[in-house]
Design a protein around this motif. Structure first.
Motif, PDB file in Angstrom:
ATOM      1  N   VAL A 108       0.833  -1.202   0.000  1.00  0.00           N
ATOM      2  CA  VAL A 108       0.000   0.000   0.000  1.00  0.00           C
ATOM      3  C   VAL A 108       0.868   1.254   0.000  1.00  0.00           C
ATOM      4  O   VAL A 108       0.574   2.233  -0.692  1.00  0.00           O
ATOM      5  N   LEU A 119      -2.728  -2.819  -7.255  1.00  0.00           N
ATOM      6  CA  LEU A 119      -2.436  -3.752  -6.162  1.00  0.00           C
ATOM      7  C   LEU A 119      -3.398  -4.929  -6.227  1.00  0.00           C
ATOM      8  O   LEU A 119      -4.612  -4.743  -6.278  1.00  0.00           O
ATOM      9  N   THR A 121      -4.251  -8.232  -3.914  1.00  0.00           N
ATOM     10  CA  THR A 121      -3.984  -8.784  -2.589  1.00  0.00           C
ATOM     11  C   THR A 121      -4.373 -10.253  -2.531  1.00  0.00           C
ATOM     12  O   THR A 121      -5.491 -10.628  -2.865  1.00  0.00           O
ATOM     13  N   HIS A 139      -8.758  -6.035   4.392  1.00  0.00           N
ATOM     14  CA  HIS A 139      -8.080  -5.126   3.473  1.00  0.00           C
ATOM     15  C   HIS A 139      -8.867  -3.842   3.216  1.00  0.00           C
ATOM     16  O   HIS A 139      -8.314  -2.739   3.219  1.00  0.00           O
ATOM     17  N   LEU A 143      -7.662   0.136   3.445  1.00  0.00           N
ATOM     18  CA  LEU A 143      -7.487   0.908   2.212  1.00  0.00           C
ATOM     19  C   LEU A 143      -8.332   2.178   2.235  1.00  0.00           C
ATOM     20  O   LEU A 143      -7.915   3.223   1.747  1.00  0.00           O
ATOM     21  N   ARG A 294      -7.284  -1.537  -6.566  1.00  0.00           N
ATOM     22  CA  ARG A 294      -6.964  -2.754  -5.820  1.00  0.00           C
ATOM     23  C   ARG A 294      -7.983  -3.836  -6.134  1.00  0.00           C
ATOM     24  O   ARG A 294      -9.190  -3.602  -6.102  1.00  0.00           O
TER      25      ARG A 294
END
Length: 350
Positions: A108, A119, A121, A139, A143, A294
């Protein structure tokens, strides 16, 4: 859109005792994936070597100190730590949770600094990530704190997109959590995401009811009558194409979802059960409403098969492709906003 080099795609490894590293490494075992992006794992050389050896995954990688040193055409590993934590496939350990968060926080930080563009994850376990320094359900909430905007869990495929009014809260707290302000925020976030991230210029959104049969005109709870319906009318009158509330039990079975660009469920299981039933293995968890992109696969750590080489990387690969596509769509959208005359050029190129 990026002009120099490939899209830099950061990967946080998740719980290393689960299947996260396996599905991520299997994704890039196919060297053709390097034509689409430059992958950057946030872990350590020893961790990735240990995983590839234990799982018999045939890849080579390039160890680097910082994401800015990533080399196109190679799998890159940022050495976030020097320790050598023990891999115990299938076990829930406090140590694995701590290292999962170290990987995530480092990724991050790189995302915020524009050292990576997207990103992805890998799955974490919500039990072993909690600590004095990390007190988030997962997450998405972290974020939302670190990046600009209102974070929203948005489960997506090409054919189906499901967002949530509430996500990781107890069912008993759902009705109280749903307020006119929350509904307006979530509808706005989803409609803007559909425009900016998916190129849908006039999105149609369906809202599912809170109670069975959307309350049956107040017979089974009053939330749908007193909260959802007035806000839906207000938003529709303001020009937002939002409809409902629809009875959740028959909405997907009757294929009503096919008439809309996105569906907003009132709570976690109301949206994710039908989504995963219809799309498991192809679905992607996308965090909409943020300043950065993300994505994540639509499954968890799968401890029961961890270390056995059985994990299917399909959803992780979809998360990679979806993240890349959203990044490109956002770039196009920004260009369109700056210069509306480019609209036809963008259409021809897409």
């Amino acid at each position: 859109m990026k002009e120099k080099g490939k899209i830099k795609l950061g990967i946080s490894i998740g719980d290393y005792n689960g299947i996260g590293c396996e599905v991520a490494l299997k994704t890039f075992e196919d060297s053709r994936m390097l034509d689409f992006c430059t992958p950057i794992f946030f872990a350590s050389n020893k961790m990735i070597s240990g995983q590839k050896s234990a799982l018999h995954i045939n890849i080579n990688f390039n160890g680097i100190k910082d994401a800015s040193h990533a080399v196109d055409g190679k799998i890159n590993v940022v050495n976030v730590w020097k320790e050598s934590p023990k891999i115990e496939f299938g076990k829930l350990t406090e140590e694995a949770g701590a290292f999962a968060i170290r990987s995530f926080e480092a990724a991050v930080k790189a995302l915020k600094a524009d050292k990576i563009d997207v990103l992805v994850t890998a799955p974490i376990n919500k039990n072993n990530i909690q600590s004095e320094n990390f007190k988030f359900p997962g997450h998405t909430d972290y974020l939302g704190q670190e990046l600009e905007g209102q974070s929203l869990m948005f489960m997506v495929t090409d054919e189906l997109k499901v967002g949530l009014l509430t996500d990781h809260i107890a069912v008993k707290d759902v009705a109280q959590a749903i307020t006119p302000k929350l509904i307006k925020e979530k509808v706005s976030t989803i409609t803007e995401s559909l425009k900016m991230d998916f190129g849908i210029r006039r999105p149609k959104v369906a809202l599912l009811g809170i109670n069975p049969h959307s309350g049956d005109n107040g017979t089974i709870g009053e939330e749908d009558e007193k909260i959802l319906k007035p806000i839906i009318r207000e938003l529709f009158d303001q020009g937002t194409l939002v409809y409902g509330p629809y009875s959740a039990d028959s909405f997907f079975g009757s294929n009503s979802h096919e008439k809309f660009d996105a569906i907003i469920a009132a709570y976690h299981d109301q949206g994710l059960i039908p989504f995963k039933t219809l799309s498991f293995g192809k679905g992607v968890n996308y965090t909409a409403g943020l300043s950065k992109v993300r994505t994540s696969p639509d499954h968890g750590t799968a401890f029961e098969i961890a270390g056995k080489g059985q994990a299917d990387p399909s959803s992780f690969k979809e998360a990679v492709f979806t993240g890349i596509q959203i990044y490109k769509k956002r770039s196009e959208y920004k260009e369109l906003i700056k210069n509306p005359l480019q609209k036809q050029k963008i259409k021809r190129a897409s």
